[in-house]
Design an enzyme around this catalytic site. Structure first.
Site, PDB file in Angstrom:
ATOM      1  N   GLY A  14       0.831  -1.200   0.000  1.00  0.00           N
ATOM      2  CA  GLY A  14       0.000   0.000   0.000  1.00  0.00           C
ATOM      3  C   GLY A  14       0.864   1.248   0.000  1.00  0.00           C
ATOM      4  O   GLY A  14       0.488   2.285   0.556  1.00  0.00           O
ATOM      5  N   GLY A  17      -0.408   4.836  -0.992  1.00  0.00           N
ATOM      6  CA  GLY A  17      -1.517   5.432  -0.251  1.00  0.00           C
ATOM      7  C   GLY A  17      -1.046   6.481   0.733  1.00  0.00           C
ATOM      8  O   GLY A  17       0.154   6.677   0.959  1.00  0.00           O
ATOM      9  N   THR A 107      -4.238  -2.255   8.253  1.00  0.00           N
ATOM     10  CA  THR A 107      -5.465  -2.021   7.490  1.00  0.00           C
ATOM     11  C   THR A 107      -6.684  -2.278   8.369  1.00  0.00           C
ATOM     12  O   THR A 107      -6.735  -3.275   9.089  1.00  0.00           O
ATOM     13  CB  THR A 107      -5.499  -2.936   6.254  1.00  0.00           C
ATOM     14  OG1 THR A 107      -4.395  -2.610   5.413  1.00  0.00           O
ATOM     15  CG2 THR A 107      -6.790  -2.778   5.475  1.00  0.00           C
ATOM     16  N   THR A 108      -7.659  -1.387   8.303  1.00  0.00           N
ATOM     17  CA  THR A 108      -8.886  -1.536   9.084  1.00  0.00           C
ATOM     18  C   THR A 108     -10.053  -1.904   8.173  1.00  0.00           C
ATOM     19  O   THR A 108      -9.930  -1.922   6.955  1.00  0.00           O
ATOM     20  CB  THR A 108      -9.209  -0.244   9.849  1.00  0.00           C
ATOM     21  OG1 THR A 108      -9.413   0.837   8.910  1.00  0.00           O
ATOM     22  CG2 THR A 108      -8.073   0.130  10.789  1.00  0.00           C
ATOM     23  N   SER A 132      -5.479   0.303  15.496  1.00  0.00           N
ATOM     24  CA  SER A 132      -4.700   1.544  15.458  1.00  0.00           C
ATOM     25  C   SER A 132      -3.262   1.230  15.824  1.00  0.00           C
ATOM     26  O   SER A 132      -2.995   0.489  16.771  1.00  0.00           O
ATOM     27  CB  SER A 132      -5.265   2.585  16.418  1.00  0.00           C
ATOM     28  OG  SER A 132      -4.444   3.751  16.432  1.00  0.00           O
ATOM     29  N   HIS A 166     -12.770  11.600  11.696  1.00  0.00           N
ATOM     30  CA  HIS A 166     -11.744  11.275  10.711  1.00  0.00           C
ATOM     31  C   HIS A 166     -11.953  12.100   9.440  1.00  0.00           C
ATOM     32  O   HIS A 166     -12.994  12.744   9.262  1.00  0.00           O
ATOM     33  CB  HIS A 166     -11.756   9.784  10.360  1.00  0.00           C
ATOM     34  CG  HIS A 166     -11.103   8.919  11.389  1.00  0.00           C
ATOM     35  ND1 HIS A 166     -11.795   8.411  12.467  1.00  0.00           N
ATOM     36  CD2 HIS A 166      -9.816   8.481  11.522  1.00  0.00           C
ATOM     37  CE1 HIS A 166     -10.968   7.696  13.217  1.00  0.00           C
ATOM     38  NE2 HIS A 166      -9.768   7.720  12.670  1.00  0.00           N
ATOM     39  N   LYS A 170     -12.133   8.598   4.615  1.00  0.00           N
ATOM     40  CA  LYS A 170     -12.167   7.307   5.319  1.00  0.00           C
ATOM     41  C   LYS A 170     -13.409   6.527   4.918  1.00  0.00           C
ATOM     42  O   LYS A 170     -14.526   7.049   4.953  1.00  0.00           O
ATOM     43  CB  LYS A 170     -12.117   7.513   6.834  1.00  0.00           C
ATOM     44  CG  LYS A 170     -11.997   6.203   7.615  1.00  0.00           C
ATOM     45  CD  LYS A 170     -11.681   6.461   9.079  1.00  0.00           C
ATOM     46  CE  LYS A 170     -11.602   5.162   9.870  1.00  0.00           C
ATOM     47  NZ  LYS A 170     -10.546   4.267   9.355  1.00  0.00           N
ATOM     48  N   GLY A 176     -12.232   1.361  13.114  1.00  0.00           N
ATOM     49  CA  GLY A 176     -11.809   0.161  13.818  1.00  0.00           C
ATOM     50  C   GLY A 176     -11.351   0.463  15.230  1.00  0.00           C
ATOM     51  O   GLY A 176     -11.551  -0.336  16.154  1.00  0.00           O
TER      52      GLY A 176
END
Length: 280
Positions: A14, A17, A107-108, A132, A166, A170, A176
């Protein structure tokens, strides 16, 4: 597992990102790591571009690719940090199991099936997974547990509400992290706890068994959680906020160092383990 001396060969899944770029940037600046791979999806606009440059740093010599790197030295310390999307995580886990690489999953929004796949993968490789990577968030979770344990039987009852903020991009709600706060708090309150997501209309009086969740999506907020513990006559607000995304990236790097330097064997670990706060 590889010997724990020398820099850790780091692959970021990722990498193009928002979070992957910060992991690349901080990893390049940390002498404990040597960036060897920067992976993104096959339709990424950044394929073939230098990962350091994409992250806003000096060129790293490592191009963003949709193919996993083949390390020349099998004895080299290696770790993968995943900051991708739920639809991309399965291939990452499969690769890490195949090559025996320790994995940090940040990743959530994972499905129950994907969480089960992580648990199964952890029978073969060491995995750190947490909703987190922030050190402050994980410490706050322990504090929230302690507050709940101390006040759950207070006269008049304890009400708990979780507010999370957030950025507008998102994709999952509640976060999460908010759900993990709720899980830990519910573990102290008991099995009858119910989870309420927002309120609208004539909902009636709040029950003592509820945990309420409220998600705000606005601007470029990198993440903020407020846990409200309400009693008759007083309240406690536990707030933890990120100033930027680096707290998540540095936490993921800390988890990778922990896996390698502590020579962790196969198993599913959390940031509580990384911080030495696990109840296990």
């Amino acid at each position: 597992m590889a010997d724990s001396t020398g820099p850790i060969s780091l692959t970021v899944h990722g990498a193009a990102g928002r979070m992957g770029r910060r992991v690349v940037a901080l990893g390049l600046a940390d002498p404990n790591f040597q960036l060897v791979g920067a992976i993104d999806h096959a339709k990424s606009d950044h394929l073939g571009q230098d990962s350091g440059a994409v992250a806003g740093e000096a060129p790293s010599g490592i191009e963003i690719s949709s193919h996993w790197p083949v390390l020349d030295d099998a004895a080299t310390n290696q770790a993968v940090i995943d900051f991708s999307l739920p639809e991309a995580i399965d291939g990452c886990v499969e690769h890490c199991v195949k090559v025996g690489s320790p994995l940090v999953v940040a990743t959530t929004g994972l499905s129950d099936e994907q969480k089960q796949n992580l648990s199964e993968a952890a029978a073969s490789i060491p995995v750190v997974w947490a909703p987190s990577m922030s050190l402050a968030v994980n410490l706050s979770m322990k504090i929230a547990e302690q507050i709940t344990a101390a006040l759950k039987d207070v006269a008049g009852g304890l009400d708990v509400e979780i507010l999370e903020r957030h950025h507008r991009f998102k994709a999952d709600a509640p976060s999460g992290t908010a759900l993990k706060f709720g899980e830990l708090i519910a573990g102290q309150l008991g099995e009858s706890t119910s989870h309420v997501h927002g309120r609208e209309g004539h909902t009636g009086a709040r029950t003592r068994e509820e945990i309420g969740y409220h998600a705000i999506r606005v601007g470029d907020n990198p993440g903020e959680h407020t846990i409200v513990f309400g009693m008759l006559g007083e309240k406690i607000e536990l707030n933890v906020a990120a100033s930027n995304r680096d707290c998540y990236a540095s936490g993921a790097l800390a988890a990778a160092k922990w896996l390698i330097h502590q020579k962790k064997g196969p198993g599913l670990y959390s940031m509580f383990d990384v911080l030495g706060m696990s109840d296990n």
